[in-house]
Design a protein around this motif. Structure first.
Motif, short mmCIF file in Angstrom:
data_model
loop_
_atom_site.label_atom_id
_atom_site.label_comp_id
_atom_site.label_asym_id
_atom_site.label_seq_id
_atom_site.Cartn_x
_atom_site.Cartn_y
_atom_site.Cartn_z
N ARG A 297 -26.51 11.66 36.80
CA ARG A 297 -27.47 10.69 37.34
C ARG A 297 -26.81 9.75 38.33
NH1 ARG A 297 -31.01 7.82 32.85
NH2 ARG A 297 -31.88 6.99 34.79
N ILE A 298 -25.59 9.33 38.03
CA ILE A 298 -24.86 8.45 38.96
C ILE A 298 -24.57 9.17 40.26
CG2 ILE A 298 -22.68 7.23 39.32
CD1 ILE A 298 -22.69 6.56 36.34
N ARG A 299 -24.17 10.43 40.17
CA ARG A 299 -23.84 11.20 41.38
C ARG A 299 -25.07 11.43 42.23
NH1 ARG A 299 -20.49 16.45 39.89
NH2 ARG A 299 -20.59 16.59 42.17
N SER A 300 -26.23 11.47 41.61
CA SER A 300 -27.46 11.72 42.37
C SER A 300 -28.14 10.44 42.84
CB SER A 300 -28.45 12.52 41.51
OG SER A 300 -28.82 11.80 40.36
N SER A 301 -27.58 9.28 42.50
CA SER A 301 -28.18 7.99 42.88
C SER A 301 -27.26 7.25 43.84
CB SER A 301 -28.44 7.14 41.63
OG SER A 301 -28.88 5.85 42.00
N MET B 49 -27.86 -2.71 51.33
CA MET B 49 -27.48 -1.46 52.00
C MET B 49 -28.39 -0.29 51.65
SD MET B 49 -25.05 -2.06 54.06
CE MET B 49 -24.66 -0.36 54.42
N THR B 50 -28.82 -0.20 50.38
CA THR B 50 -29.53 1.01 49.95
C THR B 50 -31.04 0.91 50.06
OG1 THR B 50 -29.60 0.27 47.64
CG2 THR B 50 -27.68 1.55 48.34
N THR B 51 -31.60 -0.32 50.07
CA THR B 51 -33.07 -0.43 50.14
C THR B 51 -33.64 0.24 51.39
OG1 THR B 51 -33.10 -2.46 48.83
CG2 THR B 51 -35.02 -2.02 50.20
N PRO B 52 -33.15 -0.06 52.59
CA PRO B 52 -33.69 0.65 53.76
C PRO B 52 -33.39 2.14 53.74
CG PRO B 52 -31.76 -0.66 54.36
CD PRO B 52 -32.13 -1.05 52.98
N ILE B 53 -32.24 2.51 53.19
CA ILE B 53 -31.90 3.93 53.13
C ILE B 53 -32.85 4.66 52.19
CG2 ILE B 53 -30.10 5.58 52.47
CD1 ILE B 53 -28.04 3.57 53.39
N CYS C 284 -41.70 3.86 58.12
CA CYS C 284 -40.54 3.21 57.51
C CYS C 284 -40.45 1.78 58.03
CB CYS C 284 -39.26 3.99 57.84
SG CYS C 284 -37.82 3.40 56.96
N ALA C 285 -40.84 0.80 57.18
CA ALA C 285 -40.87 -0.61 57.59
C ALA C 285 -39.51 -1.25 57.37
CB ALA C 285 -41.95 -1.35 56.81
N VAL C 286 -38.57 -0.97 58.25
CA VAL C 286 -37.23 -1.55 58.18
C VAL C 286 -37.03 -2.44 59.40
CG1 VAL C 286 -34.76 -1.08 58.13
CG2 VAL C 286 -36.34 0.41 56.90
N SER D 3 -35.29 7.63 53.01
CA SER D 3 -35.29 8.85 52.22
C SER D 3 -36.69 9.20 51.75
CB SER D 3 -34.35 8.69 51.01
OG SER D 3 -34.39 9.82 50.18
N ARG D 4 -37.46 8.18 51.31
CA ARG D 4 -38.82 8.43 50.85
C ARG D 4 -39.70 8.95 51.98
NH1 ARG D 4 -39.61 3.85 49.15
NH2 ARG D 4 -40.91 2.96 50.81
N ILE D 5 -39.58 8.34 53.15
CA ILE D 5 -40.37 8.78 54.30
C ILE D 5 -39.98 10.19 54.71
CG2 ILE D 5 -40.89 8.35 56.73
CD1 ILE D 5 -42.24 6.43 54.78
N SER D 6 -38.67 10.49 54.66
CA SER D 6 -38.22 11.84 55.04
C SER D 6 -38.76 12.89 54.07
CB SER D 6 -36.69 11.88 55.09
OG SER D 6 -36.14 11.66 53.80
N LYS D 7 -38.87 12.53 52.77
CA LYS D 7 -39.45 13.47 51.80
C LYS D 7 -40.93 13.71 52.12
CE LYS D 7 -36.37 12.57 47.88
NZ LYS D 7 -36.28 12.05 46.49
N GLN D 8 -41.63 12.63 52.49
CA GLN D 8 -43.03 12.80 52.88
C GLN D 8 -43.15 13.69 54.11
OE1 GLN D 8 -44.88 8.99 53.43
NE2 GLN D 8 -44.69 8.39 51.29
N MET D 9 -42.24 13.50 55.06
CA MET D 9 -42.27 14.34 56.26
C MET D 9 -41.97 15.78 55.91
SD MET D 9 -40.33 11.79 58.95
CE MET D 9 -40.24 13.09 60.20
#
Length: 455
Positions: A4-8, A165-169, A188-190, A173-179
């Motif tokens: 789980r750590i490696r995937s997060s 650092m990770t919130t915008p990433i 992506c509201a960054v 990532s979420r938007i890229s999954k939707q795409m």
């Protein structure tokens, strides 16, 4: 847990940041404990300048009476002036303790001999090691508190750094999954101007372009599918048309052939040639009419066919057609009631529309029983011309009405030709009206059947 750590990304950034913060704090503390006690603000230069004079003065005193008193007084002054960083030493010149000192870490070594003694002493100042040990001891006592502070600061700093650092990433990532799932509705509201912000803006631009391209592709696919379905339907209709045409042409040809063979061999009733020659001629007329209508349909289906449209008076054309069918109406014992508004102009091919009127009036006369009425009305409303032709005394089954405009379709289940029709009249009417952008509708009324045409 490790998986789980490696995937997060958040977990990895948090752990790495916390470890780095703790390591940096620990290294900093280690450096302080190692180097801070050896950093002094005073040096031995001032002491070295005074030492020769002090030794010269002490050499004229006795050790027990004045010498040690003067030395201690001088040493106290030196220690006070230098913030207790130095201590004085007076040792016999042959003392083993001298070996413990490094001349580089002491003041000048001066030899001293008192008046009342033959013993030789070495006088010098050295660094206060006790003060060093107090600093180290104070730092060691602070280890528990500093450890808690280091851990707390590391966790808090790692948390906020991870969020930053990770919130915008994660949003990217979420938007890229939707795409990836072909969902381009999200953005992506960054609100950043660094590389992450540029990446988010680029992803939004890419999403918009892909969405537009996908919409165009879907629209093109729908249009293509519609064209394919239309082409298939046209092909099916064409095959049905040729199949029906083949059947319709075969029947009169078979009749004519049978009658001619009967007359040729003078078989039975066919010996009466005059009667059957007339019947063969009538069938030939029907066949000729069908061939002409097939040629008309073929001309309409020719690629690039365009009818010649001109503005003309539809009222006058209807009156002419009614006059031409007057004998047929009289023969069929039908009463025609006319309500035609004058000067109703339409844009179209008058020759083709005359064929439409001939077919509609002919059908009304043919399918109305003797003694009934035909109502013909024409009027104009909102720059649209509307024509209705109603014939009484007959009804069409509701299930047959949608099929009336199909080629070779007849309401009679036996498909007989007692009415003399070819089954192509309404098909041609519909085709011509489609070329003119007009609408036609057939409905049952309380009195009979009404045909409505709107130009």
């Amino acid at each position: 847990m490790i998986k789980r750590i490696r995937s997060s990304l958040s977990a990895k950034v948090f752990i790495i940041t916390a470890v780095l913060m703790a390591a940096c704090c620990s290294i900093t503390y280690f450096c302080i404990t190692q180097f801070a006690p050896y950093i002094y603000t005073h040096d031995f230069s001032a002491i070295d300048e005074e030492m020769p004079f002090l030794v010269e003065e002490l050499s004229h005193n006795t050790k027990e009476e004045e010498g040690l008193f003067v030395l201690e007084d001088y040493a106290s002054r030196i220690v006070e002036e230098n913030d207790d960083e130095f201590v004085y030493n007076i040792l016999p010149s042959d003392s083993e303790e001298l070996r413990q000192f490094n001349k580089n870490d002491t003041s000048m070594w001066c030899q001293l001999t008192f008046v009342d003694s033959q013993n030789e002493y070495i006088v010098f100042f050295s660094k206060n090691t006790q003060k060093e040990s107090q600093v180290a001891e104070a730092l060691q006592k602070a280890i528990p508190v500093l450890s808690v502070v280091i851990i707390a600061v590391s966790i808090v700093a790692a948390f906020f750094y991870t969020v930053y650092m990770t919130t915008p990433i994660k949003r990217i990532s979420r938007i890229s999954k939707q795409m990836a799932a072909l969902d381009f509705s999200g953005l992506c509201a960054v609100q950043r101007i660094d590389e992450i912000g540029i990446l988010a803006d680029s992803l939004n631009d890419l999403s918009g372009k892909l969405s537009s391209a996908l919409s165009e592709l879907q629209s093109a696919n729908k249009q293509l599918q519609a064209d394919i379905d239309k082409e298939r339907e046209l092909e099916r209709q064409r095959m049905d048309f040729f199949s029906a045409a083949s059947h319709e042409l075969k029947t009169p040809i078979t009749i004519i052939k049978g009658q001619l063979q009967g007359m040729l061999y003078q078989v039975g009733r066919y010996k009466d040639r005059d009667t059957y020659i007339a019947e063969s001629l009538a069938v030939t007329d029907t066949l000729e009419k069908m061939v002409q209508e097939l040629l008309t349909i073929s001309r309409f289906d020719t690629a690039g066919y365009v009818c010649n449209k001109n503005e003309f008076d539809l009222s006058s054309l209807i009156n002419e057609c009614l006059s031409a069918h007057e004998d047929l109406f009289i023969q069929r014992e039908l009463t025609v009631e006319i309500s035609i508004s004058p000067m109703v102009f339409v844009l179209g091919d008058m020759r083709l529309l005359q064929k439409v009127l001939d077919n509609l009036l002919g059908n009304a006369a043919t399918y109305s029983p003797a003694g009934n009425h035909i109502f013909v009305k024409l009027w104009q409303n909102d720059n649209k011309a509307k024509l209705t032709i109603e014939n009484t005394g007959v009804h069409i089954p509701d299930v047959d009405i949608p099929k009336l405009f199909e080629a070779f379709y007849r309401v009679e289940q036996s498909r007989n030709r007692q009415t003399g029709g070819t089954g192509l009249g309404l098909y041609i009417v519909k085709t011509i009206l489609d070329l003119h952008g007009a609408e036609i509708k057939i409905e049952n009324t309380s009195k009979g059947v009404i045909v409505s045409v709107q130009f």
